[in-house]
Design a protein around this motif. Structure first.
Motif, PDB file in Angstrom:
ATOM      1  N   GLU A 286     -56.274 -14.374  27.207  1.00 52.38           N
ATOM      2  CA  GLU A 286     -55.029 -14.898  26.628  1.00 52.38           C
ATOM      3  C   GLU A 286     -53.877 -13.896  26.773  1.00 52.38           C
ATOM      4  OE1 GLU A 286     -54.496 -17.881  25.491  1.00 52.38           O
ATOM      5  OE2 GLU A 286     -56.553 -18.587  25.544  1.00 52.38           O
ATOM      6  N   GLY A 287     -54.144 -12.762  27.447  1.00 54.32           N
ATOM      7  CA  GLY A 287     -53.113 -11.754  27.648  1.00 54.32           C
ATOM      8  C   GLY A 287     -52.911 -10.854  26.441  1.00 54.32           C
ATOM      9  N   ALA A 288     -53.871 -10.816  25.537  1.00 56.30           N
ATOM     10  CA  ALA A 288     -53.737 -10.023  24.309  1.00 56.30           C
ATOM     11  C   ALA A 288     -54.643  -8.788  24.355  1.00 56.30           C
ATOM     12  CB  ALA A 288     -54.101 -10.868  23.092  1.00 56.30           C
ATOM     13  N   ARG A 289     -54.259  -7.831  23.525  1.00 60.46           N
ATOM     14  CA  ARG A 289     -55.064  -6.641  23.309  1.00 60.46           C
ATOM     15  C   ARG A 289     -55.793  -6.790  21.992  1.00 60.46           C
ATOM     16  NH1 ARG A 289     -50.706  -1.977  24.983  1.00 60.46           N
ATOM     17  NH2 ARG A 289     -50.473  -2.654  27.129  1.00 60.46           N
ATOM     18  N   VAL A 290     -56.815  -5.947  21.798  1.00 64.87           N
ATOM     19  CA  VAL A 290     -57.603  -6.011  20.575  1.00 64.87           C
ATOM     20  C   VAL A 290     -57.508  -4.672  19.861  1.00 64.87           C
ATOM     21  CG1 VAL A 290     -59.926  -6.307  19.623  1.00 64.87           C
ATOM     22  CG2 VAL A 290     -59.204  -7.664  21.604  1.00 64.87           C
ATOM     23  N   THR A 291     -57.281  -4.747  18.569  1.00 62.43           N
ATOM     24  CA  THR A 291     -57.364  -3.577  17.714  1.00 62.43           C
ATOM     25  C   THR A 291     -58.402  -3.870  16.657  1.00 62.43           C
ATOM     26  OG1 THR A 291     -56.087  -1.977  16.419  1.00 62.43           O
ATOM     27  CG2 THR A 291     -55.484  -4.304  16.190  1.00 62.43           C
ATOM     28  N   ALA A 292     -59.021  -2.833  16.137  1.00 59.37           N
ATOM     29  CA  ALA A 292     -60.094  -3.056  15.158  1.00 59.37           C
ATOM     30  C   ALA A 292     -59.926  -2.141  13.962  1.00 59.37           C
ATOM     31  CB  ALA A 292     -61.458  -2.817  15.808  1.00 59.37           C
ATOM     32  N   HIS A 293     -60.232  -2.677  12.798  1.00 58.26           N
ATOM     33  CA  HIS A 293     -60.310  -1.873  11.591  1.00 58.26           C
ATOM     34  C   HIS A 293     -61.700  -1.283  11.564  1.00 58.26           C
ATOM     35  CE1 HIS A 293     -60.741  -0.698   7.467  1.00 58.26           C
ATOM     36  NE2 HIS A 293     -59.418  -0.806   7.342  1.00 58.26           N
ATOM     37  N   VAL A 294     -61.798   0.025  11.666  1.00 58.20           N
ATOM     38  CA  VAL A 294     -63.099   0.712  11.640  1.00 58.20           C
ATOM     39  C   VAL A 294     -63.020   1.923  10.748  1.00 58.20           C
ATOM     40  CG1 VAL A 294     -63.834  -0.081  13.910  1.00 58.20           C
ATOM     41  CG2 VAL A 294     -62.538   2.026  13.713  1.00 58.20           C
TER      42      VAL A 294
ATOM     43  N   PRO B 286     -67.865 -13.214   6.379  1.00 60.14           N
ATOM     44  CA  PRO B 286     -67.684 -13.467   4.946  1.00 60.14           C
ATOM     45  C   PRO B 286     -68.164 -12.282   4.089  1.00 60.14           C
ATOM     46  CG  PRO B 286     -68.613 -15.390   6.009  1.00 60.14           C
ATOM     47  CD  PRO B 286     -68.635 -14.270   7.027  1.00 60.14           C
ATOM     48  N   LYS B 287     -67.348 -11.932   3.097  1.00 60.19           N
ATOM     49  CA  LYS B 287     -67.646 -10.870   2.141  1.00 60.19           C
ATOM     50  C   LYS B 287     -67.807  -9.504   2.804  1.00 60.19           C
ATOM     51  CE  LYS B 287     -69.698 -14.024  -1.147  1.00 60.19           C
ATOM     52  NZ  LYS B 287     -70.830 -14.362  -1.981  1.00 60.19           N
ATOM     53  N   ARG B 288     -67.208  -9.349   3.982  1.00 62.76           N
ATOM     54  CA  ARG B 288     -67.310  -8.067   4.675  1.00 62.76           C
ATOM     55  C   ARG B 288     -65.933  -7.465   4.914  1.00 62.76           C
ATOM     56  NH1 ARG B 288     -71.796  -6.792   7.712  1.00 62.76           N
ATOM     57  NH2 ARG B 288     -70.816  -4.760   7.740  1.00 62.76           N
ATOM     58  N   TYR B 289     -64.963  -7.865   4.090  1.00 57.77           N
ATOM     59  CA  TYR B 289     -63.646  -7.257   4.118  1.00 57.77           C
ATOM     60  C   TYR B 289     -62.931  -7.636   2.832  1.00 57.77           C
ATOM     61  CZ  TYR B 289     -59.601  -5.079   6.346  1.00 57.77           C
ATOM     62  OH  TYR B 289     -58.567  -4.247   6.651  1.00 57.77           O
ATOM     63  N   MET B 290     -61.700  -7.243   2.685  1.00 52.82           N
ATOM     64  CA  MET B 290     -60.949  -7.511   1.459  1.00 52.82           C
ATOM     65  C   MET B 290     -60.739  -9.008   1.272  1.00 52.82           C
ATOM     66  SD  MET B 290     -58.026  -4.651   1.736  1.00 52.82           S
ATOM     67  CE  MET B 290     -58.326  -3.469   3.029  1.00 52.82           C
ATOM     68  N   PRO B 291     -60.965  -9.510   0.066  1.00 52.62           N
ATOM     69  CA  PRO B 291     -60.789 -10.948  -0.186  1.00 52.62           C
ATOM     70  C   PRO B 291     -59.347 -11.397   0.081  1.00 52.62           C
ATOM     71  CG  PRO B 291     -61.916  -9.883  -2.022  1.00 52.62           C
ATOM     72  CD  PRO B 291     -61.439  -8.791  -1.107  1.00 52.62           C
ATOM     73  N   GLY B 292     -59.216 -12.558   0.714  1.00 50.59           N
ATOM     74  CA  GLY B 292     -57.904 -13.147   0.941  1.00 50.59           C
ATOM     75  C   GLY B 292     -57.153 -12.633   2.154  1.00 50.59           C
ATOM     76  N   LEU B 293     -57.662 -11.620   2.805  1.00 51.57           N
ATOM     77  CA  LEU B 293     -56.950 -11.076   3.961  1.00 51.57           C
ATOM     78  C   LEU B 293     -57.419 -11.686   5.278  1.00 51.57           C
ATOM     79  CD1 LEU B 293     -54.880  -9.176   5.175  1.00 51.57           C
ATOM     80  CD2 LEU B 293     -56.573  -7.354   5.058  1.00 51.57           C
ATOM     81  N   PRO B 294     -58.707 -11.685   5.585  1.00 47.38           N
ATOM     82  CA  PRO B 294     -59.110 -12.169   6.906  1.00 47.38           C
ATOM     83  C   PRO B 294     -59.384 -13.668   6.941  1.00 47.38           C
ATOM     84  CG  PRO B 294     -61.034 -11.325   5.801  1.00 47.38           C
ATOM     85  CD  PRO B 294     -59.849 -11.121   4.858  1.00 47.38           C
ATOM     86  N   ILE B 295     -59.545 -14.145   8.147  1.00 42.84           N
ATOM     87  CA  ILE B 295     -60.192 -15.435   8.380  1.00 42.84           C
ATOM     88  C   ILE B 295     -61.673 -15.098   8.483  1.00 42.84           C
ATOM     89  CG2 ILE B 295     -60.537 -17.312  10.012  1.00 42.84           C
ATOM     90  CD1 ILE B 295     -57.572 -16.920  10.836  1.00 42.84           C
ATOM     91  N   ASP B 296     -62.474 -15.696   7.624  1.00 43.36           N
ATOM     92  CA  ASP B 296     -63.910 -15.412   7.626  1.00 43.36           C
ATOM     93  C   ASP B 296     -64.605 -16.252   8.687  1.00 43.36           C
ATOM     94  OD1 ASP B 296     -63.841 -13.516   5.570  1.00 43.36           O
ATOM     95  OD2 ASP B 296     -64.007 -15.058   4.025  1.00 43.36           O
TER      96      ASP B 296
ATOM     97  N   ASP C 143     -66.180  -2.765  11.295  1.00 42.26           N
ATOM     98  CA  ASP C 143     -67.262  -2.451  10.368  1.00 42.26           C
ATOM     99  C   ASP C 143     -66.690  -2.476   8.956  1.00 42.26           C
ATOM    100  OD1 ASP C 143     -65.875  -0.033   9.978  1.00 42.26           O
ATOM    101  OD2 ASP C 143     -67.286   1.149  11.112  1.00 42.26           O
ATOM    102  N   TRP C 144     -67.563  -2.638   8.009  1.00 40.02           N
ATOM    103  CA  TRP C 144     -67.145  -2.648   6.609  1.00 40.02           C
ATOM    104  C   TRP C 144     -68.400  -2.484   5.771  1.00 40.02           C
ATOM    105  CZ3 TRP C 144     -62.502  -1.812   4.894  1.00 40.02           C
ATOM    106  CH2 TRP C 144     -62.174  -2.061   3.563  1.00 40.02           C
ATOM    107  N   ILE C 145     -68.217  -2.314   4.508  1.00 40.21           N
ATOM    108  CA  ILE C 145     -69.348  -2.098   3.620  1.00 40.21           C
ATOM    109  C   ILE C 145     -70.268  -3.315   3.646  1.00 40.21           C
ATOM    110  CG2 ILE C 145     -70.034  -1.730   1.215  1.00 40.21           C
ATOM    111  CD1 ILE C 145     -67.202  -0.381   0.896  1.00 40.21           C
ATOM    112  N   ASP C 146     -71.522  -3.065   3.905  1.00 37.26           N
ATOM    113  CA  ASP C 146     -72.551  -4.100   3.802  1.00 37.26           C
ATOM    114  C   ASP C 146     -73.313  -3.793   2.522  1.00 37.26           C
ATOM    115  OD1 ASP C 146     -74.858  -5.639   3.901  1.00 37.26           O
ATOM    116  OD2 ASP C 146     -75.058  -5.435   6.073  1.00 37.26           O
ATOM    117  N   ARG C 147     -73.075  -4.576   1.490  1.00 40.92           N
ATOM    118  CA  ARG C 147     -73.652  -4.265   0.192  1.00 40.92           C
ATOM    119  C   ARG C 147     -75.176  -4.301   0.193  1.00 40.92           C
ATOM    120  NH1 ARG C 147     -68.771  -4.510  -0.193  1.00 40.92           N
ATOM    121  NH2 ARG C 147     -67.300  -4.443  -1.858  1.00 40.92           N
ATOM    122  N   GLY C 148     -75.746  -5.030   1.150  1.00 41.46           N
ATOM    123  CA  GLY C 148     -77.199  -5.040   1.266  1.00 41.46           C
ATOM    124  C   GLY C 148     -77.737  -3.735   1.815  1.00 41.46           C
ATOM    125  N   VAL C 149     -76.918  -3.039   2.595  1.00 40.93           N
ATOM    126  CA  VAL C 149     -77.310  -1.766   3.185  1.00 40.93           C
ATOM    127  C   VAL C 149     -76.708  -0.609   2.384  1.00 40.93           C
ATOM    128  CG1 VAL C 149     -77.182  -0.351   5.283  1.00 40.93           C
ATOM    129  CG2 VAL C 149     -77.496  -2.810   5.468  1.00 40.93           C
TER     130      VAL C 149
END
Length: 186
Positions: free
Chosen positions: A178-186, A113-123, A150-156
């Protein structure tokens, strides 16, 4: 499906090369009756990770008509296969439309929660829920899951990891199960 043929000068050396493509497989071996679709330019070896988010607008998820318009824009620009790396809009019905690009989906972004753009992810409130959420998105998508790494941590005040190594490892294992690959926003 007709095989495709390309011929051109390979970078960085500039040697003339030819490639054949059939059912998404690239081959240096000639394929009879292939259609030449490119002849006489530069060919750059490697993969291009061009991805988009059909169904995402400045305020988060778009309406369905806007998502269609976005897909049409991609098509009109010449992109007929899109890797959608985490849209908040379910575009699977586009698969029934021959006039729109084919989309390979990653399911929704998964973030804290609050660690990415609002409305885009499942928190994900409790990080221990991440592996189950990853498994669900792996089943929903087309072989990909998108994590926010990773994303902006406003506390840090800077970028910090969203997940512990232990949970991230378990989540990636869940995707692979599940036979899936993982990609990450970093």
């Amino acid at each position: 499906m007709t095989a495709l043929h390309i011929r051109g000068r390979e970078l960085p050396g500039g040697d003339e090369v030819q490639w054949w493509i059939h059912h998404g497989v690239l081959s240096a071996e000639p394929i009879a009756n292939a259609t030449t679709v490119f002849d006489g330019g530069w060919i750059i070896p490697g993969l291009v990770d061009a991805h988009c988010h059909v169904g995402l607008g400045p305020g988060g998820a778009t309406d369905f008509d806007t998502a269609i318009s976005q897909a049409e824009t991609e098509r009109d620009a010449g992109a007929l296969l899109l890797r959608d790396a985490g849209s908040p809009v379910d575009t699977r019905s586009f698969d029934d439309r021959a006039d729109l690009p084919r989309i390979i989906r990653a399911g929704r972004h998964l973030a804290r929660p609050k660690r990415y753009m609002p409305g885009l992810p499942i928190d994900i409130e409790d990080e221990s829920q991440l592996p189950a959420a990853v498994a669900e998105q792996a089943r929903w998508g087309d072989g990909w899951v998108k994590l926010v790494g990773d994303w902006i941590d406003r506390g840090v005040g800077d970028l910090t990891p969203l997940w512990s190594d232990e949970i991230l490892t378990a989540a990636i294992d869940a995707a692979h199960a599940e036979g899936a690959r993982v990609t990450a926003h970093v």
